[in-house]
Design a protein around this motif. Sequence first.
Motif, PDB file in Angstrom:
ATOM      1  N   VAL A  55      -4.022  -6.912   2.481  1.00 61.92           N
ATOM      2  CA  VAL A  55      -4.653  -6.539   3.746  1.00 61.92           C
ATOM      3  C   VAL A  55      -5.481  -7.685   4.328  1.00 61.92           C
ATOM      4  N   GLU A  56      -6.035  -8.552   3.496  1.00 63.45           N
ATOM      5  CA  GLU A  56      -6.812  -9.689   4.014  1.00 63.45           C
ATOM      6  C   GLU A  56      -5.964 -10.591   4.906  1.00 63.45           C
ATOM      7  N   ALA A  57      -4.653 -10.598   4.667  1.00 64.61           N
ATOM      8  CA  ALA A  57      -3.764 -11.450   5.462  1.00 64.61           C
ATOM      9  C   ALA A  57      -3.726 -11.026   6.922  1.00 64.61           C
ATOM     10  N   PHE A  58      -4.171  -9.806   7.207  1.00 66.36           N
ATOM     11  CA  PHE A  58      -4.130  -9.276   8.569  1.00 66.36           C
ATOM     12  C   PHE A  58      -5.439  -9.477   9.316  1.00 66.36           C
ATOM     13  N   ASP A  59      -6.443 -10.051   8.695  1.00 69.10           N
ATOM     14  CA  ASP A  59      -7.762 -10.131   9.321  1.00 69.10           C
ATOM     15  C   ASP A  59      -7.716 -10.856  10.668  1.00 69.10           C
ATOM     16  N   TYR A  60      -7.040 -11.988  10.702  1.00 73.03           N
ATOM     17  CA  TYR A  60      -6.948 -12.772  11.945  1.00 73.03           C
ATOM     18  C   TYR A  60      -6.269 -11.956  13.039  1.00 73.03           C
ATOM     19  N   ALA A  61      -5.107 -11.379  12.707  1.00 67.49           N
ATOM     20  CA  ALA A  61      -4.344 -10.625  13.693  1.00 67.49           C
ATOM     21  C   ALA A  61      -5.089  -9.358  14.124  1.00 67.49           C
ATOM     22  N   TYR A  62      -5.772  -8.717  13.183  1.00 66.13           N
ATOM     23  CA  TYR A  62      -6.457  -7.463  13.495  1.00 66.13           C
ATOM     24  C   TYR A  62      -7.547  -7.679  14.542  1.00 66.13           C
ATOM     25  N   THR A  63      -8.332  -8.703  14.360  1.00 63.44           N
ATOM     26  CA  THR A  63      -9.411  -8.988  15.303  1.00 63.44           C
ATOM     27  C   THR A  63      -8.852  -9.236  16.703  1.00 63.44           C
TER      28      THR A  63
ATOM     29  N   THR B 135      -2.503   3.089  16.030  1.00 64.58           N
ATOM     30  CA  THR B 135      -1.585   2.859  14.909  1.00 64.58           C
ATOM     31  C   THR B 135      -1.999   1.627  14.115  1.00 64.58           C
ATOM     32  N   ILE B 136      -2.382   0.570  14.826  1.00 66.44           N
ATOM     33  CA  ILE B 136      -2.820  -0.668  14.162  1.00 66.44           C
ATOM     34  C   ILE B 136      -4.073  -0.407  13.332  1.00 66.44           C
ATOM     35  N   LYS B 137      -5.029   0.313  13.910  1.00 64.85           N
ATOM     36  CA  LYS B 137      -6.260   0.632  13.170  1.00 64.85           C
ATOM     37  C   LYS B 137      -5.951   1.477  11.932  1.00 64.85           C
ATOM     38  N   ASP B 138      -5.093   2.462  12.105  1.00 67.30           N
ATOM     39  CA  ASP B 138      -4.742   3.332  10.976  1.00 67.30           C
ATOM     40  C   ASP B 138      -4.012   2.551   9.876  1.00 67.30           C
ATOM     41  N   THR B 139      -3.137   1.643  10.278  1.00 66.02           N
ATOM     42  CA  THR B 139      -2.382   0.849   9.310  1.00 66.02           C
ATOM     43  C   THR B 139      -3.309  -0.079   8.529  1.00 66.02           C
ATOM     44  N   TYR B 140      -4.212  -0.715   9.237  1.00 61.59           N
ATOM     45  CA  TYR B 140      -5.164  -1.623   8.597  1.00 61.59           C
ATOM     46  C   TYR B 140      -6.059  -0.856   7.624  1.00 61.59           C
ATOM     47  N   LYS B 141      -6.509   0.309   8.045  1.00 62.31           N
ATOM     48  CA  LYS B 141      -7.349   1.146   7.179  1.00 62.31           C
ATOM     49  C   LYS B 141      -6.570   1.566   5.929  1.00 62.31           C
ATOM     50  N   MET B 142      -5.299   1.940   6.113  1.00 64.73           N
ATOM     51  CA  MET B 142      -4.481   2.313   4.960  1.00 64.73           C
ATOM     52  C   MET B 142      -4.363   1.151   3.978  1.00 64.73           C
ATOM     53  N   GLY B 143      -4.243  -0.079   4.523  1.00 66.58           N
ATOM     54  CA  GLY B 143      -4.151  -1.250   3.660  1.00 66.58           C
ATOM     55  C   GLY B 143      -5.378  -1.416   2.777  1.00 66.58           C
ATOM     56  N   LYS B 144      -6.531  -0.997   3.296  1.00 63.22           N
ATOM     57  CA  LYS B 144      -7.756  -1.050   2.498  1.00 63.22           C
ATOM     58  C   LYS B 144      -7.867   0.163   1.562  1.00 63.22           C
ATOM     59  N   ASP B 145      -7.550   1.330   2.095  1.00 64.69           N
ATOM     60  CA  ASP B 145      -7.730   2.559   1.321  1.00 64.69           C
ATOM     61  C   ASP B 145      -6.809   2.644   0.107  1.00 64.69           C
ATOM     62  N   ARG B 146      -5.626   2.059   0.199  1.00 63.43           N
ATOM     63  CA  ARG B 146      -4.691   2.172  -0.924  1.00 63.43           C
ATOM     64  C   ARG B 146      -5.241   1.548  -2.198  1.00 63.43           C
ATOM     65  N   ARG B 147      -6.212   0.663  -2.035  1.00 58.80           N
ATOM     66  CA  ARG B 147      -6.796   0.002  -3.203  1.00 58.80           C
ATOM     67  C   ARG B 147      -7.693   0.932  -4.016  1.00 58.80           C
ATOM     68  N   ASN B 148      -7.995   2.088  -3.453  1.00 63.09           N
ATOM     69  CA  ASN B 148      -8.817   3.043  -4.188  1.00 63.09           C
ATOM     70  C   ASN B 148      -8.119   3.536  -5.448  1.00 63.09           C
ATOM     71  N   ALA B 149      -6.809   3.299  -5.529  1.00 61.25           N
ATOM     72  CA  ALA B 149      -6.061   3.699  -6.733  1.00 61.25           C
ATOM     73  C   ALA B 149      -6.487   2.892  -7.950  1.00 61.25           C
ATOM     74  N   ALA B 150      -6.999   1.683  -7.732  1.00 59.41           N
ATOM     75  CA  ALA B 150      -7.459   0.852  -8.846  1.00 59.41           C
ATOM     76  C   ALA B 150      -8.822   1.333  -9.337  1.00 59.41           C
ATOM     77  N   SER B 151      -9.083   1.139 -10.631  1.00 62.12           N
ATOM     78  CA  SER B 151     -10.387   1.513 -11.178  1.00 62.12           C
ATOM     79  C   SER B 151     -11.484   0.603 -10.653  1.00 62.12           C
ATOM     80  N   GLU B 152     -11.113  -0.654 -10.458  1.00 66.17           N
ATOM     81  CA  GLU B 152     -12.100  -1.658 -10.061  1.00 66.17           C
ATOM     82  C   GLU B 152     -11.343  -2.863  -9.505  1.00 66.17           C
ATOM     83  N   ILE B 153     -11.930  -3.529  -8.516  1.00 63.66           N
ATOM     84  CA  ILE B 153     -11.371  -4.781  -8.002  1.00 63.66           C
ATOM     85  C   ILE B 153     -12.461  -5.844  -8.088  1.00 63.66           C
ATOM     86  N   ARG B 154     -12.130  -6.921  -8.769  1.00 64.34           N
ATOM     87  CA  ARG B 154     -13.098  -7.997  -8.962  1.00 64.34           C
ATOM     88  C   ARG B 154     -12.507  -9.334  -8.542  1.00 64.34           C
ATOM     89  N   VAL B 155     -13.360 -10.220  -8.049  1.00 60.62           N
ATOM     90  CA  VAL B 155     -12.927 -11.564  -7.672  1.00 60.62           C
ATOM     91  C   VAL B 155     -12.765 -12.391  -8.945  1.00 60.62           C
TER      92      VAL B 155
END
Length: 499
Positions: free
Chosen positions: A212-220, A234-254
């Motif tokens: 989803v980070e790959a869309f940051d430039y285009a989204y703005t 649709t664009i807003k919903d798609t971008y949000k889905m790209g973020k929300d799908r990560r909730n399936a992971a227990s944790e995301i770390r850099v």
Amino acid sequence: MCKYLKTNFKYFITIVAIIQFAVAFGQKPSLKEAHNNLIRKNDSFITANREKIFSQELAPFNFVIDSLEQTVQQLVKNYQGHTEEIESRTIDSLLTESKFRYRRYRLLYPKNYHRFADFKKKASVSSDYFENVMQGSFNDSSLFQFKEYRKCVNFYLDILSTKEYKFSHPEYVPIKRFDNRYDAIVELDALQSVKDFFIKDHFTSNIWTYRVEAFDYAYTKALEDVKNQAYVKTIKDTYKMGKDRRNAASEIRVYKTVDGITLNAHIFYPENHDKSQIKPAHLFFHGGGWATGLPEWSYGPCKGAAEDGRVAIAFDYRIRHIYGTDVKASVSDALKAIAWVRENAKELGIDPNKVVADGFSAGAHLALVSAMIKKPKEFGVNSKYSSRPDALILGSCPYDIAGRDVYNIEYNTNTISPLHLLEENLPPILAFHGEDDDMVEFSEFEKFRDAIGKTENSFISRSYAGAGHFYFSGSSKKDSDERRRLTEEFLLKNGFKTD
């Protein structure tokens, strides 16, 4: 007329004669069915003769494509003359679909010419070749309904995204194509409705290809550029889905930051994971030719590994279409990822001596080559912890990547090519490959299998006759069950699974 063109001409004459005979004597399927059958025949002809067709100069190439398109036009004409009245809407639809299908073949010409010239010679075409092919394609919003139109325009946008490389084969172009692609849509000489549609499509068609980070430039930009408010939603919903799908992971770390790019580890813990009770780690590297892909592709296997008692982690790594990086950069990220797991073993609740790396296609290459590189510091990885996995599971792995980076590279690809790094004392390996793989040729697998067979390394493998790159797609139950059994036995034998 050259011998090859004469052969082509005979094909076209034969096809037209068959059409005329079938229609005149009542052996006629519906027009749509006949159209689809002819398209398949013509596509098969191009596929079977691909190198010969695309390695020709422009005039004979155009002769082939023109003739193929004319067979479709002749089919429609013959049906109009010998059958009951056919709705003009049906005729227009079929002719429009075929028109853009053959335009797409014309767009493919420079790319494939360069490829079949071993990247040493470019096609002799005008500087505005692509624009001429697509002339008149952006002034009619009713064209959105046609699948071949959408495919053709999207391929055109992909070409424009390569900028100065647009007359070269784009597979290995080392530039940030994804952001360029968005700009190409905005810069089209097109109706606003056409731009809006393809900006929306830029999100909906690619959200499962890139993180989803790959869309940051285009989204703005899209929130201002798009005038159709339904598309904005649709664009807003798609971008949000790209973020929300990560909730399936227990944790995301850099796990790594490089050149302003943040790379993440998507972690899945076993249920009720007590980090004082250490577990094996199961690492996943996605495929995508080091150019596309995202960690979410591995979420299903990660969940399965966590349910099986392992701490599963899917990794981001730099990919060419987003960051303009080469394969070596992807290797550097994989090495860092494995070292990071060991550095953080206590926090993650894993056994640093039980790290299995699992990958598909390009991800399999990253897993394997990480076990072979002796000096991670040469790849920018300065860690006291090992970047070498303790076991490997590989699917459709590229074993010889010499030549896969062909533009402006500053390193020897043999230094990250498993076939050239093979030695004793590798971790145990389980590998799968389709014998009809046209993306990573089966001969690569055979060379590696034969070479490692002359060593003392443990290498268990299965290949599948008739299967392509995605050997598991449409696989028989017998083959699927065997892969599952072999994987479980491999993990059990090497201490990554309990009975």
